[in-house]
Design a protein around this motif. Structure first.
Motif, PDB file in Angstrom:
ATOM      1  N   GLY A  20       0.764  -1.241   0.000  1.00 55.24           N
ATOM      2  CA  GLY A  20       0.000   0.000   0.000  1.00 55.24           C
ATOM      3  C   GLY A  20       0.794   1.288   0.000  1.00 55.24           C
ATOM      4  N   ASP A  21       2.101   1.234   0.146  1.00 50.96           N
ATOM      5  CA  ASP A  21       2.900   2.458   0.123  1.00 50.96           C
ATOM      6  C   ASP A  21       3.237   2.795  -1.329  1.00 50.96           C
ATOM      7  OD1 ASP A  21       4.612   4.578   0.483  1.00 50.96           O
ATOM      8  OD2 ASP A  21       5.728   3.637   2.124  1.00 50.96           O
ATOM      9  N   LEU A  22       2.367   3.538  -1.967  1.00 51.78           N
ATOM     10  CA  LEU A  22       2.474   3.803  -3.399  1.00 51.78           C
ATOM     11  C   LEU A  22       3.707   4.612  -3.777  1.00 51.78           C
ATOM     12  CD1 LEU A  22      -1.277   4.504  -4.198  1.00 51.78           C
ATOM     13  CD2 LEU A  22      -0.035   2.339  -4.260  1.00 51.78           C
ATOM     14  N   ASP A  23       4.241   5.408  -2.874  1.00 57.14           N
ATOM     15  CA  ASP A  23       5.442   6.199  -3.163  1.00 57.14           C
ATOM     16  C   ASP A  23       6.658   5.313  -3.427  1.00 57.14           C
ATOM     17  OD1 ASP A  23       4.042   8.558  -2.865  1.00 57.14           O
ATOM     18  OD2 ASP A  23       4.542   8.751  -0.730  1.00 57.14           O
ATOM     19  N   LEU A  24       6.644   4.106  -2.899  1.00 57.83           N
ATOM     20  CA  LEU A  24       7.799   3.230  -3.067  1.00 57.83           C
ATOM     21  C   LEU A  24       7.933   2.685  -4.485  1.00 57.83           C
ATOM     22  CD1 LEU A  24       7.976   1.404   0.350  1.00 57.83           C
ATOM     23  CD2 LEU A  24       9.374   3.264  -0.511  1.00 57.83           C
ATOM     24  N   LEU A  25       6.897   2.806  -5.289  1.00 59.42           N
ATOM     25  CA  LEU A  25       7.022   2.387  -6.692  1.00 59.42           C
ATOM     26  C   LEU A  25       8.038   3.276  -7.409  1.00 59.42           C
ATOM     27  CD1 LEU A  25       6.177   0.528  -8.973  1.00 59.42           C
ATOM     28  CD2 LEU A  25       4.329   2.124  -9.501  1.00 59.42           C
ATOM     29  N   THR A  26       8.060   4.557  -7.076  1.00 60.72           N
ATOM     30  CA  THR A  26       9.046   5.471  -7.658  1.00 60.72           C
ATOM     31  C   THR A  26      10.458   5.068  -7.240  1.00 60.72           C
ATOM     32  OG1 THR A  26       7.426   7.249  -7.600  1.00 60.72           O
ATOM     33  CG2 THR A  26       9.726   7.894  -7.842  1.00 60.72           C
ATOM     34  N   TRP A  27      10.628   4.708  -5.965  1.00 61.35           N
ATOM     35  CA  TRP A  27      11.931   4.254  -5.470  1.00 61.35           C
ATOM     36  C   TRP A  27      12.336   2.941  -6.149  1.00 61.35           C
ATOM     37  CZ3 TRP A  27      15.335   6.500  -2.057  1.00 61.35           C
ATOM     38  CH2 TRP A  27      14.888   7.685  -1.438  1.00 61.35           C
ATOM     39  N   HIS A  28      11.368   2.054  -6.314  1.00 60.78           N
ATOM     40  CA  HIS A  28      11.617   0.762  -6.960  1.00 60.78           C
ATOM     41  C   HIS A  28      12.090   0.978  -8.404  1.00 60.78           C
ATOM     42  CE1 HIS A  28      11.053  -3.560  -7.626  1.00 60.78           C
ATOM     43  NE2 HIS A  28      10.310  -3.293  -8.695  1.00 60.78           N
ATOM     44  N   ALA A  29      11.451   1.879  -9.111  1.00 59.39           N
ATOM     45  CA  ALA A  29      11.839   2.167 -10.496  1.00 59.39           C
ATOM     46  C   ALA A  29      13.219   2.808 -10.557  1.00 59.39           C
ATOM     47  CB  ALA A  29      10.799   3.080 -11.147  1.00 59.39           C
ATOM     48  N   ALA A  30      13.502   3.734  -9.648  1.00 58.41           N
ATOM     49  CA  ALA A  30      14.814   4.383  -9.635  1.00 58.41           C
ATOM     50  C   ALA A  30      15.913   3.383  -9.281  1.00 58.41           C
ATOM     51  CB  ALA A  30      14.813   5.541  -8.644  1.00 58.41           C
ATOM     52  N   ASN A  31      15.630   2.511  -8.337  1.00 49.71           N
ATOM     53  CA  ASN A  31      16.630   1.527  -7.928  1.00 49.71           C
ATOM     54  C   ASN A  31      16.886   0.500  -9.030  1.00 49.71           C
ATOM     55  OD1 ASN A  31      18.429   0.586  -5.845  1.00 49.71           O
ATOM     56  ND2 ASN A  31      17.093  -1.198  -5.706  1.00 49.71           N
ATOM     57  N   ALA A  32      15.948   0.334  -9.938  1.00 55.46           N
ATOM     58  CA  ALA A  32      16.172  -0.569 -11.074  1.00 55.46           C
ATOM     59  C   ALA A  32      17.354  -0.081 -11.908  1.00 55.46           C
ATOM     60  CB  ALA A  32      14.911  -0.672 -11.935  1.00 55.46           C
ATOM     61  N   GLY A  33      17.481   1.218 -12.052  1.00 51.62           N
ATOM     62  CA  GLY A  33      18.630   1.773 -12.772  1.00 51.62           C
ATOM     63  C   GLY A  33      19.934   1.521 -12.042  1.00 51.62           C
ATOM     64  N   VAL A  34      19.906   1.605 -10.724  1.00 51.84           N
ATOM     65  CA  VAL A  34      21.096   1.318  -9.919  1.00 51.84           C
ATOM     66  C   VAL A  34      21.483  -0.150 -10.090  1.00 51.84           C
ATOM     67  CG1 VAL A  34      22.002   1.185  -7.564  1.00 51.84           C
ATOM     68  CG2 VAL A  34      20.594   3.142  -8.254  1.00 51.84           C
ATOM     69  N   LEU A  35      20.495  -1.029 -10.011  1.00 50.57           N
ATOM     70  CA  LEU A  35      20.762  -2.461 -10.171  1.00 50.57           C
ATOM     71  C   LEU A  35      21.320  -2.764 -11.557  1.00 50.57           C
ATOM     72  CD1 LEU A  35      20.677  -5.289  -8.986  1.00 50.57           C
ATOM     73  CD2 LEU A  35      18.292  -5.453  -9.732  1.00 50.57           C
ATOM     74  N   SER A  36      20.798  -2.117 -12.551  1.00 45.24           N
ATOM     75  CA  SER A  36      21.293  -2.303 -13.914  1.00 45.24           C
ATOM     76  C   SER A  36      22.764  -1.907 -14.011  1.00 45.24           C
ATOM     77  CB  SER A  36      20.454  -1.482 -14.893  1.00 45.24           C
ATOM     78  OG  SER A  36      20.902  -1.663 -16.207  1.00 45.24           O
ATOM     79  N   ALA A  37      23.110  -0.762 -13.439  1.00 48.62           N
ATOM     80  CA  ALA A  37      24.506  -0.301 -13.466  1.00 48.62           C
ATOM     81  C   ALA A  37      25.412  -1.258 -12.693  1.00 48.62           C
ATOM     82  CB  ALA A  37      24.600   1.112 -12.898  1.00 48.62           C
ATOM     83  N   LEU A  38      24.951  -1.740 -11.553  1.00 48.66           N
ATOM     84  CA  LEU A  38      25.753  -2.668 -10.755  1.00 48.66           C
ATOM     85  C   LEU A  38      26.005  -3.977 -11.496  1.00 48.66           C
ATOM     86  CD1 LEU A  38      24.250  -2.202  -7.166  1.00 48.66           C
ATOM     87  CD2 LEU A  38      26.548  -1.559  -7.947  1.00 48.66           C
ATOM     88  N   THR A  39      25.019  -4.459 -12.241  1.00 49.62           N
ATOM     89  CA  THR A  39      25.231  -5.714 -12.972  1.00 49.62           C
ATOM     90  C   THR A  39      26.244  -5.521 -14.098  1.00 49.62           C
ATOM     91  OG1 THR A  39      23.304  -5.341 -14.411  1.00 49.62           O
ATOM     92  CG2 THR A  39      22.953  -6.684 -12.435  1.00 49.62           C
ATOM     93  N   ILE A  40      26.261  -4.352 -14.706  1.00 47.64           N
ATOM     94  CA  ILE A  40      27.250  -4.079 -15.757  1.00 47.64           C
ATOM     95  C   ILE A  40      28.654  -4.032 -15.151  1.00 47.64           C
ATOM     96  CG2 ILE A  40      28.050  -2.318 -17.394  1.00 47.64           C
ATOM     97  CD1 ILE A  40      25.013  -1.717 -17.882  1.00 47.64           C
ATOM     98  N   VAL A  41      28.788  -3.388 -13.994  1.00 44.27           N
ATOM     99  CA  VAL A  41      30.087  -3.344 -13.309  1.00 44.27           C
ATOM    100  C   VAL A  41      30.516  -4.760 -12.928  1.00 44.27           C
ATOM    101  CG1 VAL A  41      31.256  -2.559 -11.207  1.00 44.27           C
ATOM    102  CG2 VAL A  41      29.821  -0.973 -12.509  1.00 44.27           C
ATOM    103  N   GLN A  42      29.577  -5.550 -12.437  1.00 43.26           N
ATOM    104  CA  GLN A  42      29.900  -6.932 -12.061  1.00 43.26           C
ATOM    105  C   GLN A  42      30.348  -7.743 -13.270  1.00 43.26           C
ATOM    106  OE1 GLN A  42      27.452  -9.254  -9.260  1.00 43.26           O
ATOM    107  NE2 GLN A  42      27.177 -10.671 -10.968  1.00 43.26           N
ATOM    108  N   ALA A  43      29.683  -7.574 -14.394  1.00 41.81           N
ATOM    109  CA  ALA A  43      30.073  -8.302 -15.612  1.00 41.81           C
ATOM    110  C   ALA A  43      31.481  -7.898 -16.047  1.00 41.81           C
ATOM    111  CB  ALA A  43      29.064  -8.050 -16.731  1.00 41.81           C
TER     112      ALA A  43
END
Length: 123
Positions: A20-43
């Motif tokens: 029910g905390d709808l504001d966290l969808l924005t955080w979830h979407a923003a963190n997806a970009g962080v996760l994407s960058a981290l996986t590239i660094v890991q690769a």
């Protein structure tokens, strides 16, 4: 390890959004970009381990697959295709867990630098 921790953060953000905390969808979407960058660094790091330290190939391949999984995950999430987004999230978590486990338990049989030094001394 950062990829795994960020994957766990993504799951937590998604879970809190669903409760029910709808504001966290924005955080979830923003963190997806962080996760994407981290996986590239890991690769990239996995490729360095493969080439410079003569490590096994599979972590570099698994890391490249993880980059693709996270990219697909982002696309499905942005399209709101939850039937694919949620199960794919489990695959991302599993792959990140396997790579983290390997990173903490792998013990190379011998360092290429040590082997090279011994050969030079013998000559």
């Amino acid at each position: 390890m950062l990829v795994l921790l960020d994957t766990l953060a993504q799951a937590a953000l998604a879970g809190l959004f669903i409760t029910g905390d709808l504001d966290l969808l924005t955080w979830h979407a923003a963190n997806a970009g962080v996760l994407s960058a981290l996986t590239i660094v890991q690769a990239a790091a996995a490729l360095v381990v493969r080439r410079a330290a003569r490590g096994p190939l599979w972590p570099a391949v698994a890391s490249a697959v993880l980059v693709m999984l996270v990219s697909a995950q982002q696309g499905l999430g942005e399209a709101r295709v939850l039937a694919g987004h949620m199960p794919l999230g489990m695959a991302v978590f599993g792959c990140a867990t396997a790579l983290t486990y390997w990173a903490f338990t792998h013990r190379p049989s011998s360092s290429p630098l040590v082997v090279r030094s011994r050969q030079e001394v013998a000559e």
